[in-house]
Design a protein around this motif. Structure first.
Motif, PDB file in Angstrom:
ATOM      1  N   LEU A   1       4.941   6.533  -6.245  1.00  0.00           N
ATOM      2  CA  LEU A   1       5.566   6.559  -7.560  1.00  0.00           C
ATOM      3  C   LEU A   1       4.933   7.610  -8.453  1.00  0.00           C
ATOM      4  O   LEU A   1       5.619   8.288  -9.219  1.00  0.00           O
ATOM      5  CB  LEU A   1       5.456   5.180  -8.221  1.00  0.00           C
ATOM      6  CG  LEU A   1       6.400   4.102  -7.694  1.00  0.00           C
ATOM      7  CD1 LEU A   1       6.038   2.747  -8.304  1.00  0.00           C
ATOM      8  CD2 LEU A   1       7.848   4.451  -8.019  1.00  0.00           C
ATOM      9  N   PHE A   2       3.614   7.750  -8.357  1.00  0.00           N
ATOM     10  CA  PHE A   2       2.941   8.765  -9.169  1.00  0.00           C
ATOM     11  C   PHE A   2       3.397  10.166  -8.771  1.00  0.00           C
ATOM     12  O   PHE A   2       3.742  10.981  -9.627  1.00  0.00           O
ATOM     13  CB  PHE A   2       1.421   8.664  -9.026  1.00  0.00           C
ATOM     14  CG  PHE A   2       0.685   9.777  -9.728  1.00  0.00           C
ATOM     15  CD1 PHE A   2       0.490   9.734 -11.095  1.00  0.00           C
ATOM     16  CD2 PHE A   2       0.232  10.886  -9.022  1.00  0.00           C
ATOM     17  CE1 PHE A   2      -0.157  10.767 -11.761  1.00  0.00           C
ATOM     18  CE2 PHE A   2      -0.417  11.924  -9.669  1.00  0.00           C
ATOM     19  CZ  PHE A   2      -0.607  11.865 -11.047  1.00  0.00           C
ATOM     20  N   LEU A   3       3.391  10.447  -7.489  1.00  0.00           N
ATOM     21  CA  LEU A   3       3.786  11.773  -7.018  1.00  0.00           C
ATOM     22  C   LEU A   3       5.229  12.089  -7.402  1.00  0.00           C
ATOM     23  O   LEU A   3       5.519  13.139  -7.988  1.00  0.00           O
ATOM     24  CB  LEU A   3       3.628  11.861  -5.500  1.00  0.00           C
ATOM     25  CG  LEU A   3       2.207  11.903  -4.950  1.00  0.00           C
ATOM     26  CD1 LEU A   3       2.230  11.821  -3.423  1.00  0.00           C
ATOM     27  CD2 LEU A   3       1.481  13.171  -5.388  1.00  0.00           C
ATOM     28  N   ALA A   4       6.137  11.181  -7.073  1.00  0.00           N
ATOM     29  CA  ALA A   4       7.549  11.421  -7.365  1.00  0.00           C
ATOM     30  C   ALA A   4       7.803  11.423  -8.869  1.00  0.00           C
ATOM     31  O   ALA A   4       8.545  12.268  -9.385  1.00  0.00           O
ATOM     32  CB  ALA A   4       8.413  10.360  -6.690  1.00  0.00           C
ATOM     33  N   GLY A   5       7.186  10.478  -9.584  1.00  0.00           N
ATOM     34  CA  GLY A   5       7.403  10.379 -11.023  1.00  0.00           C
ATOM     35  C   GLY A   5       6.920  11.602 -11.765  1.00  0.00           C
ATOM     36  O   GLY A   5       7.652  12.178 -12.588  1.00  0.00           O
ATOM     37  N   TYR A   6       5.690  12.024 -11.471  1.00  0.00           N
ATOM     38  CA  TYR A   6       5.183  13.214 -12.149  1.00  0.00           C
ATOM     39  C   TYR A   6       6.016  14.431 -11.783  1.00  0.00           C
ATOM     40  O   TYR A   6       6.352  15.250 -12.643  1.00  0.00           O
ATOM     41  CB  TYR A   6       3.726  13.475 -11.797  1.00  0.00           C
ATOM     42  CG  TYR A   6       3.209  14.733 -12.465  1.00  0.00           C
ATOM     43  CD1 TYR A   6       2.661  14.684 -13.744  1.00  0.00           C
ATOM     44  CD2 TYR A   6       3.324  15.983 -11.850  1.00  0.00           C
ATOM     45  CE1 TYR A   6       2.228  15.830 -14.387  1.00  0.00           C
ATOM     46  CE2 TYR A   6       2.896  17.131 -12.482  1.00  0.00           C
ATOM     47  CZ  TYR A   6       2.349  17.052 -13.743  1.00  0.00           C
ATOM     48  OH  TYR A   6       1.930  18.205 -14.375  1.00  0.00           O
TER      49      TYR A   6
ATOM     50  N   VAL B   1       7.739  15.628  -5.399  1.00  0.00           N
ATOM     51  CA  VAL B   1       8.876  14.708  -5.402  1.00  0.00           C
ATOM     52  C   VAL B   1       9.213  14.275  -3.973  1.00  0.00           C
ATOM     53  O   VAL B   1       9.366  13.083  -3.687  1.00  0.00           O
ATOM     54  CB  VAL B   1      10.104  15.348  -6.068  1.00  0.00           C
ATOM     55  CG1 VAL B   1      11.303  14.421  -5.979  1.00  0.00           C
ATOM     56  CG2 VAL B   1       9.811  15.689  -7.523  1.00  0.00           C
ATOM     57  N   VAL B   2       9.312  15.247  -3.073  1.00  0.00           N
ATOM     58  CA  VAL B   2       9.651  14.941  -1.679  1.00  0.00           C
ATOM     59  C   VAL B   2       8.577  14.047  -1.052  1.00  0.00           C
ATOM     60  O   VAL B   2       8.889  13.027  -0.411  1.00  0.00           O
ATOM     61  CB  VAL B   2       9.814  16.241  -0.869  1.00  0.00           C
ATOM     62  CG1 VAL B   2      10.025  15.922   0.610  1.00  0.00           C
ATOM     63  CG2 VAL B   2      10.972  17.069  -1.407  1.00  0.00           C
ATOM     64  N   SER B   3       7.310  14.412  -1.239  1.00  0.00           N
ATOM     65  CA  SER B   3       6.215  13.621  -0.666  1.00  0.00           C
ATOM     66  C   SER B   3       6.198  12.216  -1.249  1.00  0.00           C
ATOM     67  O   SER B   3       5.996  11.233  -0.532  1.00  0.00           O
ATOM     68  CB  SER B   3       4.871  14.309  -0.938  1.00  0.00           C
ATOM     69  OG  SER B   3       4.833  15.594  -0.365  1.00  0.00           O
ATOM     70  N   GLY B   4       6.398  12.126  -2.567  1.00  0.00           N
ATOM     71  CA  GLY B   4       6.382  10.816  -3.217  1.00  0.00           C
ATOM     72  C   GLY B   4       7.484   9.906  -2.708  1.00  0.00           C
ATOM     73  O   GLY B   4       7.252   8.715  -2.441  1.00  0.00           O
TER      74      GLY B   4
ATOM     75  N   PRO C   1       0.827  -1.220   0.000  1.00  0.00           N
ATOM     76  CA  PRO C   1       0.000   0.000   0.000  1.00  0.00           C
ATOM     77  C   PRO C   1       0.855   1.261   0.000  1.00  0.00           C
ATOM     78  O   PRO C   1       1.829   1.376   0.735  1.00  0.00           O
ATOM     79  CB  PRO C   1      -0.801  -0.127   1.302  1.00  0.00           C
ATOM     80  CG  PRO C   1      -0.855  -1.593   1.574  1.00  0.00           C
ATOM     81  CD  PRO C   1       0.461  -2.135   1.105  1.00  0.00           C
ATOM     82  N   GLY C   2       0.491   2.202  -0.858  1.00  0.00           N
ATOM     83  CA  GLY C   2       1.172   3.486  -0.914  1.00  0.00           C
ATOM     84  C   GLY C   2       2.236   3.578  -1.983  1.00  0.00           C
ATOM     85  O   GLY C   2       2.594   4.687  -2.401  1.00  0.00           O
ATOM     86  N   LEU C   3       2.744   2.438  -2.458  1.00  0.00           N
ATOM     87  CA  LEU C   3       3.842   2.487  -3.424  1.00  0.00           C
ATOM     88  C   LEU C   3       3.410   3.147  -4.733  1.00  0.00           C
ATOM     89  O   LEU C   3       4.131   4.003  -5.265  1.00  0.00           O
ATOM     90  CB  LEU C   3       4.370   1.080  -3.709  1.00  0.00           C
ATOM     91  CG  LEU C   3       5.508   1.022  -4.727  1.00  0.00           C
ATOM     92  CD1 LEU C   3       6.734   1.759  -4.215  1.00  0.00           C
ATOM     93  CD2 LEU C   3       5.860  -0.421  -5.091  1.00  0.00           C
ATOM     94  N   ILE C   4       2.253   2.780  -5.263  1.00  0.00           N
ATOM     95  CA  ILE C   4       1.797   3.345  -6.535  1.00  0.00           C
ATOM     96  C   ILE C   4       1.542   4.843  -6.394  1.00  0.00           C
ATOM     97  O   ILE C   4       1.909   5.634  -7.271  1.00  0.00           O
ATOM     98  CB  ILE C   4       0.533   2.624  -7.029  1.00  0.00           C
ATOM     99  CG1 ILE C   4       0.813   1.134  -7.217  1.00  0.00           C
ATOM    100  CG2 ILE C   4       0.036   3.241  -8.327  1.00  0.00           C
ATOM    101  CD1 ILE C   4       1.927   0.836  -8.195  1.00  0.00           C
ATOM    102  N   SER C   5       0.940   5.243  -5.294  1.00  0.00           N
ATOM    103  CA  SER C   5       0.703   6.667  -5.048  1.00  0.00           C
ATOM    104  C   SER C   5       2.015   7.428  -4.972  1.00  0.00           C
ATOM    105  O   SER C   5       2.162   8.515  -5.540  1.00  0.00           O
ATOM    106  CB  SER C   5      -0.092   6.863  -3.752  1.00  0.00           C
ATOM    107  OG  SER C   5      -1.315   6.186  -3.795  1.00  0.00           O
TER     108      SER C   5
END
Length: 266
Positions: free
Chosen positions: A210-215, A250-253, A204-208
């Protein structure tokens, strides 16, 4: 169409797809509609998988509020982040949607707010909902960037690369088609990365995360090719507002990703 002269291409695309009387259907709106339809279909496909506990009714109950949260948040974010002076002088400027203006970062806040509401209402964890929503977003982002390119807006910085484009509203300058860069990175690359990890049954949380940091990383990079807003320019002479807003992502992700793996090991 794009009219080519040598290596330089002149942007000459009609943003109106077709008109029926006083009603005009624009490419930009069609792109967002395509993105939303894809999100619905992809979400229903994921809901049918045996490793998911989502139903079609839950999908529709979640996606429609997220759509409106993204639209309203996008508008509010654009006004507050990019046109706060106008809002300060005239608060009603917030409602002048016909003047255009949407912010992804504001839309993200709107969607996150809906996710919090939905998770609490339906007694789900926040990341259970967020991880389900995140992979649906990149395709819509990519479609929106195609709409930006067709509209000839949010163009890139001046350049002399062979694929430079002259946009009619940006003066007689050769510019990066930064909208297409964003389409490839924010739309295609980010979608493929998230979809790859989704198939790995992540914690749980990995996809979220990755989205935050990736974008955030991809948007920060593309901003070096995108023309800064004329009324803001480069803040401090070296960083754009889009980059400033992407850094917290990025930091949050990264923090969410680290916490996700840490909880998995416990």
């Amino acid at each position: 169409m794009l009219i080519s002269q040598g290596f330089v291409k002149f942007h000459n695309i009609d943003p109106v797809l077709f008109s029926i009387g006083p009603v005009s259907i624009r490419w930009y709106g069609l792109m967002y509609l395509i993105g939303f339809i894809f999100a619905i279909q992809f979400a229903n496909y994921r809901a049918r998988r045996s490793d998911n506990d989502w139903t079609r009714n839950e999908v529709s109950d979640l996606l429609f509020p997220c759509f409106f949260g993204g639209v309203f948040g996008g508008r509010i974010g654009y006004v507050l982040f990019y046109n706060f002076d106008l809002f300060w002088k005239d608060p009603l400027h917030l409602f002048k949607v016909w003047m255009g203006g949407m912010s992804f970062h504001g839309g993200l806040v709107g969607v996150i707010s809906v996710i919090f509401w939905y998770a609490k209402k339906n007694e789900r964890s926040f990341f259970d909902v967020a991880d389900f929503i995140a992979p649906l977003v990149p395709f819509g982002l990519g479609a929106g960037r195609i709409g930006n390119f067709i509209n000839g807006e949010l163009w890139g910085r001046v350049t002399h690369v062979p694929w430079a484009v002259i946009f009619p509203n940006a003066g007689p300058f050769f510019r990066h088609p930064s909208q297409l860069y964003e389409f490839v990175l924010e739309g295609i690359v980010l979608f493929l990365v998230l979809h790859y990890f989704v198939k790995k049954l992540p914690p749980p949380g990995l996809i979220s995360g990755l989205f935050l940091a990736g974008y955030g990383i991809l948007r920060f990079f593309v901003e070096y090719f995108r023309e800064p807003d004329s009324h803001l320019g480069l803040l401090g002479g070296f960083i754009s507002m889009g980059q400033v807003l992407s850094l917290p992502m990025v930091v949050s992700g990264v923090l969410v990703i680290l916490c996700s793996y840490r909880f998995q090991r416990q």
